[in-house]
Design a protein around this motif. Structure first.
Motif, PDB file in Angstrom:
ATOM      1  N   GLU A   1       2.242   1.609  -3.485  1.00 30.63           N
ATOM      2  CA  GLU A   1       1.237   2.082  -4.427  1.00 30.63           C
ATOM      3  C   GLU A   1       0.954   3.571  -4.239  1.00 30.63           C
ATOM      4  O   GLU A   1       0.772   4.305  -5.221  1.00 30.63           O
ATOM      5  CB  GLU A   1      -0.050   1.264  -4.286  1.00 30.63           C
ATOM      6  CG  GLU A   1       0.108  -0.169  -4.801  1.00 30.63           C
ATOM      7  CD  GLU A   1      -1.068  -1.063  -4.464  1.00 30.63           C
ATOM      8  OE1 GLU A   1      -2.000  -0.634  -3.742  1.00 30.63           O
ATOM      9  OE2 GLU A   1      -1.047  -2.224  -4.916  1.00 30.63           O
ATOM     10  N   GLU A   2       0.899   4.036  -2.990  1.00 26.21           N
ATOM     11  CA  GLU A   2       0.662   5.449  -2.735  1.00 26.21           C
ATOM     12  C   GLU A   2       1.793   6.309  -3.312  1.00 26.21           C
ATOM     13  O   GLU A   2       1.551   7.331  -3.941  1.00 26.21           O
ATOM     14  CB  GLU A   2       0.542   5.702  -1.232  1.00 26.21           C
ATOM     15  CG  GLU A   2      -0.742   5.213  -0.630  1.00 26.21           C
ATOM     16  CD  GLU A   2      -0.781   5.314   0.887  1.00 26.21           C
ATOM     17  OE1 GLU A   2       0.171   5.917   1.476  1.00 26.21           O
ATOM     18  OE2 GLU A   2      -1.710   4.791   1.493  1.00 26.21           O
ATOM     19  N   GLN A   3       3.034   5.866  -3.090  1.00 22.86           N
ATOM     20  CA  GLN A   3       4.162   6.642  -3.598  1.00 22.86           C
ATOM     21  C   GLN A   3       4.285   6.527  -5.118  1.00 22.86           C
ATOM     22  O   GLN A   3       4.671   7.483  -5.787  1.00 22.86           O
ATOM     23  CB  GLN A   3       5.449   6.203  -2.910  1.00 22.86           C
ATOM     24  CG  GLN A   3       5.500   6.652  -1.472  1.00 22.86           C
ATOM     25  CD  GLN A   3       6.854   6.425  -0.841  1.00 22.86           C
ATOM     26  OE1 GLN A   3       7.812   6.029  -1.497  1.00 22.86           O
ATOM     27  NE2 GLN A   3       6.942   6.695   0.445  1.00 22.86           N
ATOM     28  N   ALA A   4       3.959   5.387  -5.665  1.00 17.52           N
ATOM     29  CA  ALA A   4       4.058   5.180  -7.108  1.00 17.52           C
ATOM     30  C   ALA A   4       3.027   6.022  -7.862  1.00 17.52           C
ATOM     31  O   ALA A   4       3.272   6.434  -8.999  1.00 17.52           O
ATOM     32  CB  ALA A   4       3.904   3.708  -7.453  1.00 17.52           C
ATOM     33  N   SER A   5       1.890   6.258  -7.236  1.00 19.55           N
ATOM     34  CA  SER A   5       0.829   6.999  -7.922  1.00 19.55           C
ATOM     35  C   SER A   5       0.967   8.496  -7.766  1.00 19.55           C
ATOM     36  O   SER A   5       0.254   9.265  -8.416  1.00 19.55           O
ATOM     37  CB  SER A   5      -0.542   6.553  -7.421  1.00 19.55           C
ATOM     38  OG  SER A   5      -0.717   6.935  -6.071  1.00 19.55           O
ATOM     39  N   SER A   6       1.875   8.948  -6.931  1.00 22.59           N
ATOM     40  CA  SER A   6       2.006  10.402  -6.745  1.00 22.59           C
ATOM     41  C   SER A   6       3.094  11.019  -7.601  1.00 22.59           C
ATOM     42  O   SER A   6       3.843  10.428  -8.275  1.00 22.59           O
ATOM     43  CB  SER A   6       2.271  10.738  -5.285  1.00 22.59           C
ATOM     44  OG  SER A   6       3.422  10.085  -4.795  1.00 22.59           O
TER      45      SER A   6
ATOM     46  N   LYS B   1       0.832  -1.208   0.000  1.00 22.05           N
ATOM     47  CA  LYS B   1       0.000   0.000   0.000  1.00 22.05           C
ATOM     48  C   LYS B   1       0.862   1.252   0.000  1.00 22.05           C
ATOM     49  O   LYS B   1       0.565   2.223  -0.709  1.00 22.05           O
ATOM     50  CB  LYS B   1      -0.936   0.010   1.204  1.00 22.05           C
ATOM     51  CG  LYS B   1      -2.047  -1.007   1.121  1.00 22.05           C
ATOM     52  CD  LYS B   1      -2.946  -0.926   2.339  1.00 22.05           C
ATOM     53  CE  LYS B   1      -4.037  -1.981   2.290  1.00 22.05           C
ATOM     54  NZ  LYS B   1      -4.898  -1.944   3.479  1.00 22.05           N
TER      55      LYS B   1
END
Length: 107
Positions: free
Chosen positions: A102-107, A99
């Motif tokens: 994913e949060e860092q990858a999407s920002s 998680k």
């Protein structure tokens, strides 16, 4: 926050002690392992379910250094040096690491 699972196996020396002796030794040793630290410890019994290990220690720490220092104190304690326990495996983990990724990858 990191969580590290340490698989432990009791030795015959530990099993020969009375339960009162075991509790006294463990309480004294573990209080020195966790003294002046933010590391927490939870213990789980596994001997009825596997022959690989008898116990699983779950350490939680704010960082790897805090955990490392606790493990150094554990290795210096009578629990390991007598030896009453053998360390079978150390498994470091990050709770919900995917998680965070994913949060860092999407920002």
């Amino acid at each position: 926050m990191i969580t590290v699972f340490v698989l432990l196996k009791t030795t015959v020396s530990w099993l020969r002690l009375s339960r009162d002796e075991r509790n006294a030794i463990a309480d004294k040793a573990l209080s020195s392992v966790l003294v002046n630290t933010d590391v927490t410890l939870r213990m789980f019994d596994a001997e009825a379910f596997t022959t690989r290990c008898t116990d699983v220690a779950m350490f939680q720490a704010k960082d790897m250094q805090s955990f490392y220092f606790a493990i150094e104190r554990l290795r210096d304690s009578v629990l390991i040096t007598e030896p009453y326990f053998e360390m079978v495996e150390i498994i470091p983990t990050i709770e919900d690491g995917f998680k965070i990724f994913e949060e860092q990858a999407s920002s």
